[in-house]
Design an enzyme around this catalytic site. Sequence first.
Site, PDB file in Angstrom:
ATOM      1  CG  MET A   1      -0.541  -7.952  -6.755  1.00  0.00           C
ATOM      2  SD  MET A   1       0.240  -7.226  -8.241  1.00  0.00           S
ATOM      3  CE  MET A   1       1.619  -6.345  -7.518  1.00  0.00           C
TER       4      MET A   1
ATOM      5  CB  ILE B   1      -6.761 -10.286 -14.408  1.00  0.00           C
ATOM      6  CG1 ILE B   1      -5.241 -10.403 -14.605  1.00  0.00           C
ATOM      7  CG2 ILE B   1      -7.433  -9.833 -15.692  1.00  0.00           C
ATOM      8  CD1 ILE B   1      -4.818 -11.349 -15.675  1.00  0.00           C
ATOM      9  CG  LEU B   2     -10.117  -5.263 -12.229  1.00  0.00           C
ATOM     10  CD1 LEU B   2     -10.343  -3.767 -12.411  1.00  0.00           C
ATOM     11  CD2 LEU B   2     -10.783  -5.744 -10.954  1.00  0.00           C
TER      12      LEU B   2
ATOM     13  CG  ASN C   1      -2.359  -1.270 -12.749  1.00  0.00           C
ATOM     14  OD1 ASN C   1      -2.282  -1.283 -11.518  1.00  0.00           O
ATOM     15  ND2 ASN C   1      -1.594  -2.045 -13.509  1.00  0.00           N
TER      16      ASN C   1
ATOM     17  CG  ASN D   1       2.210   3.327  -5.752  1.00  0.00           C
ATOM     18  OD1 ASN D   1       2.611   4.368  -6.263  1.00  0.00           O
ATOM     19  ND2 ASN D   1       2.828   2.172  -5.887  1.00  0.00           N
TER      20      ASN D   1
ATOM     21  CG  HIS E   1       3.252  -2.484 -15.264  1.00  0.00           C
ATOM     22  ND1 HIS E   1       3.071  -3.703 -14.642  1.00  0.00           N
ATOM     23  CD2 HIS E   1       4.229  -2.675 -16.188  1.00  0.00           C
ATOM     24  CE1 HIS E   1       3.895  -4.588 -15.180  1.00  0.00           C
ATOM     25  NE2 HIS E   1       4.616  -3.993 -16.118  1.00  0.00           N
TER      26      HIS E   1
ATOM     27  N   GLY F   1       0.779  -1.238   0.000  1.00  0.00           N
ATOM     28  CA  GLY F   1       0.000   0.000   0.000  1.00  0.00           C
ATOM     29  C   GLY F   1       0.810   1.286   0.000  1.00  0.00           C
TER      30      GLY F   1
HETATM   31  C1  GAR Z   1       4.138  -1.230  -7.198  1.00  0.00           C
HETATM   32  O1  GAR Z   1       5.503  -1.265  -7.564  1.00  0.00           O
HETATM   33  C2  GAR Z   1       3.257  -1.296  -8.438  1.00  0.00           C
HETATM   34  O2  GAR Z   1       3.793  -0.595  -9.534  1.00  0.00           O
HETATM   35  C3  GAR Z   1       3.230  -2.781  -8.692  1.00  0.00           C
HETATM   36  O3  GAR Z   1       3.098  -3.348  -7.418  1.00  0.00           O
HETATM   37  C4  GAR Z   1       3.742  -2.503  -6.459  1.00  0.00           C
HETATM   38  C5  GAR Z   1       2.756  -2.223  -5.353  1.00  0.00           C
HETATM   39  O4  GAR Z   1       3.386  -1.566  -4.294  1.00  0.00           O
HETATM   40  N1  GAR Z   1       2.175  -3.160  -9.571  1.00  0.00           N
HETATM   41  C6  GAR Z   1       2.298  -4.148 -10.470  1.00  0.00           C
HETATM   42  O5  GAR Z   1       3.297  -4.838 -10.579  1.00  0.00           O
HETATM   43  C7  GAR Z   1       1.080  -4.354 -11.371  1.00  0.00           C
HETATM   44  N2  GAR Z   1       1.394  -5.215 -12.444  1.00  0.00           N
HETATM   45  P1  GAR Z   1       2.562  -0.842  -3.164  1.00  0.00           P
HETATM   46  O6  GAR Z   1       1.554  -1.876  -2.641  1.00  0.00           O
HETATM   47  O7  GAR Z   1       3.571  -0.490  -2.128  1.00  0.00           O
HETATM   48  O8  GAR Z   1       1.876   0.346  -3.787  1.00  0.00           O
END
Ligand code: GAR
Length: 194
Positions: free
Chosen positions: A93, A95-96, A110, A16, A112, A14
């Site tokens: 994590m 897929i919708l 999203n 982000n 990435h 979490g």
């Molecule tokens: C982030 O690095 C995000 O970009 C990635 O998961 C992490 C979540 O971190 N997302 C993906 O890989 C989607 N394919 P967080 O829970 O600390 O925000």
Amino acid sequence: MSKKRILILISGRGSNMKAIAENVDHGILQNLCEIVTVFSNKSDAPGIALACEKGIPVQVISSRGKTKTEYNRKLLDFLRSMQPDLIVLAGYMRILPVEIVRAFPDRIINIHPADTRKHRGLHGYAWAWEKGLNTTKITVHFVDEGLDSGRIIAQKDVDLTGAQDIIEVEKRGLAVEHVFYSECLRNLLLSIRS
Ligand code: GAR
């Protein structure tokens, strides 16, 4: 202009979500939107505890023990009930399914940790590290029913020159993500008419 309703979906740490929440409180998203709920498919996601600490409403629908169809139906009902202006995936994590994507056209985004034209799915930073890239990209994109395959909204470079290990790569990438996602969100929110 009335504040837009954003709903954040997470599955884990979490960080982000936290960065967005801080920008809603006292940064570039202030007065633009409110986080109506932080949702997770995992009750033990550290981001859920974080959101609770911040006083943000949380909702968990555990995906464990449910069929995909059952879980997705509950999720769609919940999302509809929240009437969000934007649904923000932040480390969500799963897929919708097409029913959810179609229910919110151009309203699900999203982040990435790679260029989605070059690497999709998990472990974007490990991919960049193993390839020995000097620069990687963070991608913010609309969500479709594929894996990180939706239309790109914006990308930002991450300078990896001199990075010594994967930990450093991820640290640099996340520092970019935490600023860039809110910038993209701000632009999108400003483009949505009330
Ligand atoms: C982030 O690095 C995000 O970009 C990635 O998961 C992490 C979540 O971190 N997302 C993906 O890989 C989607 N394919 P967080 O829970 O600390 O925000």
